[in-house]
Design an enzyme around this catalytic site. Structure first.
Site, PDB file in Angstrom:
ATOM      1  N   ASP A  17      13.255  22.579  -6.082  1.00 56.50           N
ATOM      2  CA  ASP A  17      13.809  22.338  -4.751  1.00 56.50           C
ATOM      3  C   ASP A  17      13.421  20.969  -4.216  1.00 56.50           C
ATOM      4  OD1 ASP A  17      14.463  24.980  -5.117  1.00 56.50           O
ATOM      5  OD2 ASP A  17      13.587  25.701  -3.250  1.00 56.50           O
ATOM      6  N   ASP A  41      18.285  19.083  -0.525  1.00 60.52           N
ATOM      7  CA  ASP A  41      17.266  19.655  -1.402  1.00 60.52           C
ATOM      8  C   ASP A  41      17.606  19.244  -2.823  1.00 60.52           C
ATOM      9  OD1 ASP A  41      16.265  20.904   0.843  1.00 60.52           O
ATOM     10  OD2 ASP A  41      16.349  22.941   0.025  1.00 60.52           O
ATOM     11  N   HIS A  47      21.549  25.960  -2.549  1.00 62.48           N
ATOM     12  CA  HIS A  47      21.235  25.503  -3.905  1.00 62.48           C
ATOM     13  C   HIS A  47      22.322  25.904  -4.911  1.00 62.48           C
ATOM     14  CE1 HIS A  47      16.767  25.479  -2.494  1.00 62.48           C
ATOM     15  NE2 HIS A  47      17.493  24.507  -1.970  1.00 62.48           N
ATOM     16  N   ASP A  99      22.096  26.212  -8.216  1.00 60.86           N
ATOM     17  CA  ASP A  99      21.734  26.735  -9.536  1.00 60.86           C
ATOM     18  C   ASP A  99      21.769  28.259  -9.675  1.00 60.86           C
ATOM     19  OD1 ASP A  99      19.482  26.862  -7.931  1.00 60.86           O
ATOM     20  OD2 ASP A  99      18.155  25.809  -9.322  1.00 60.86           O
ATOM     21  N   CYS A 102      14.696  27.449 -10.810  1.00 63.26           N
ATOM     22  CA  CYS A 102      14.026  27.067  -9.546  1.00 63.26           C
ATOM     23  C   CYS A 102      12.541  26.768  -9.734  1.00 63.26           C
ATOM     24  CB  CYS A 102      14.139  28.195  -8.531  1.00 63.26           C
ATOM     25  SG  CYS A 102      15.807  28.727  -8.147  1.00 63.26           S
TER      26      CYS A 102
END
Length: 370
Positions: free
Chosen positions: A109, A197, A246, A248, A352
């Site tokens: 992150d 991020d 995010h 991913d 992550c």
């Protein structure tokens, strides 16, 4: 014997040789704040709760992270770990105050590695403003050991109330309206100052694909574009996601020419052109094996897609995600099952909780037909 550090990573799939794996130490559920409130699903067991996570859950998460790190080391990959700061301390600046911080389980992150540079992201939550400090000892070590390493920091945002839309704070919005807002690209963050991020950025050699959503605004994407002038930077968004945090667990490149896409959050047709024109295949990811996230977890069940590619033929998948493992097998990947579900609540999945330091390979152009 200490290994000499070389920082270099251009994409998500070249052979991984050196990585940072996070820790669950002292992780907190942060107090309410504008960016965070929008992120917590309305039916979540985390609503209204904050404080240090129970020690037994921290210990269990650390056990899984330690096992993951040991497995990577057995495969010849060097693993570094952050030095945890005291996350119970408030985050206070002249512009804001919040009673506690978050943690250091998800280095992905905070840290974006592009070539020989590691860039500290702005972050858009007040509780995560100081999170970079967990990684500073490693950044100092890499700077001392690798003469080509560039340690960069994006401008720290002020994170005043002007950075957030106040109308996002209502609990009564409902998922339908959230989906409408996502489709209209109306998110909790404003365009007051650059916000992003690192986990909203995917690296495809010369191209960077960045999600516009809750944690990354258009000004943040423009800052990345100016910061990496030799790269092509592409903004994407996924209208089917009511909580776009995010990229991913939504869009996962596995190797050159192949990407998994969350079937509930498909890339819009107009944004597929660069992939279609260069013979990339975008396949729907397998369904998650779980109907609900673990207790006190922000993330969706689609952390099933949050995999770590070790090389173009090898991928780490969470051990309980049987359908995702089966799909990877059919796609010709060797699957390495890794137990991590009990650590999800601390900041996410296998992608992550890691940050690349070194992958073999050079910067290539995977999209020559642009």
């Amino acid at each position: 014997m200490s290994q000499k550090t070389v920082v270099n990573s251009w994409n998500e799939w070249d052979p991984l040789k050196h990585v940072i794996v996070g820790r669950a130490d002292d992780c907190h559920i942060p107090p309410e704040e504008p960016a965070l409130d929008a992120k917590v699903p309305e039916d979540s067991d985390m609503r209204g709760q904050w404080g240090r996570r129970p020690q037994e859950t921290i210990d269990r998460a650390n056990e899984l992270l330690d096992n993951f790190a040991a497995m990577l080391e057995k495969r010849g990959i060097r693993v570094d770990r952050p030095t945890c700061i005291d996350h119970s301390l408030p985050a206070t600046t002249p512009d804001f105050h919040t009673e506690s911080q978050f943690g250091c389980m998800p280095p992905r992150d905070v840290l974006l590695t592009v070539g020989s540079e590691m860039l500290e992201a702005t972050m858009s939550y007040r509780c995560r403003w100081f999170e970079y400090l967990n990684y500073r000892p490693l950044m100092q070590q890499y700077f001392n050991e690798d003469p080509n390493f560039r340690h960069e920091c994006a401008p720290k945002p002020r994170l005043t109330d002007a950075d957030y839309h106040p109308d996002y704070l209502s609990e009564k919005i409902g998922v339908e309206k959230r989906l409408k807002w996502t489709a209209e690209k109306f998110f909790v963050t404003t365009e007051e100052e650059p916000l992003f991020d690192a986990a909203d950025v995917l690296r495809f050699g010369r191209d960077l694909v960045v999600q516009h959503g809750f944690t990354t605004n258009l000004k943040g994407i423009e800052w990345i574009r100016r910061h990496f002038p030799d790269h092509r930077v592409h903004a994407v968004n996924f209208p089917g996601d009511p909580y776009p945090i995010h990229i991913d667990a939504t869009f996962t490149p596995l190797r050159p020419g192949l990407i998994l896409n969350n079937p509930q959050r498909r890339l819009p047709d107009d944004q597929r052109k660069m992939f279609n024109d260069n013979d990339w295949e975008i396949v729907d990811a397998a369904q998650p094996a779980h109907n609900t996230p673990p207790p006190l977890c922000y993330s969706s069940t689609w952390l099933s897609m949050n995999v770590l590619v070790l090389d173009p033929k090898t991928v780490c998948v969470e051990a309980s995600e049987v359908y995702q493992m089966e799909q990877m097998d059919k796609l010709g990947m060797e699957v390495v099952p890794v137990e991590l579900r009990d650590a999800y609540a601390f900041g996410g999945g296998l992608h992550c909780c890691t940050a690349d330091v070194y992958r073999e390979g050079v910067c290539e152009d995977y999209f020559p037909n642009m």
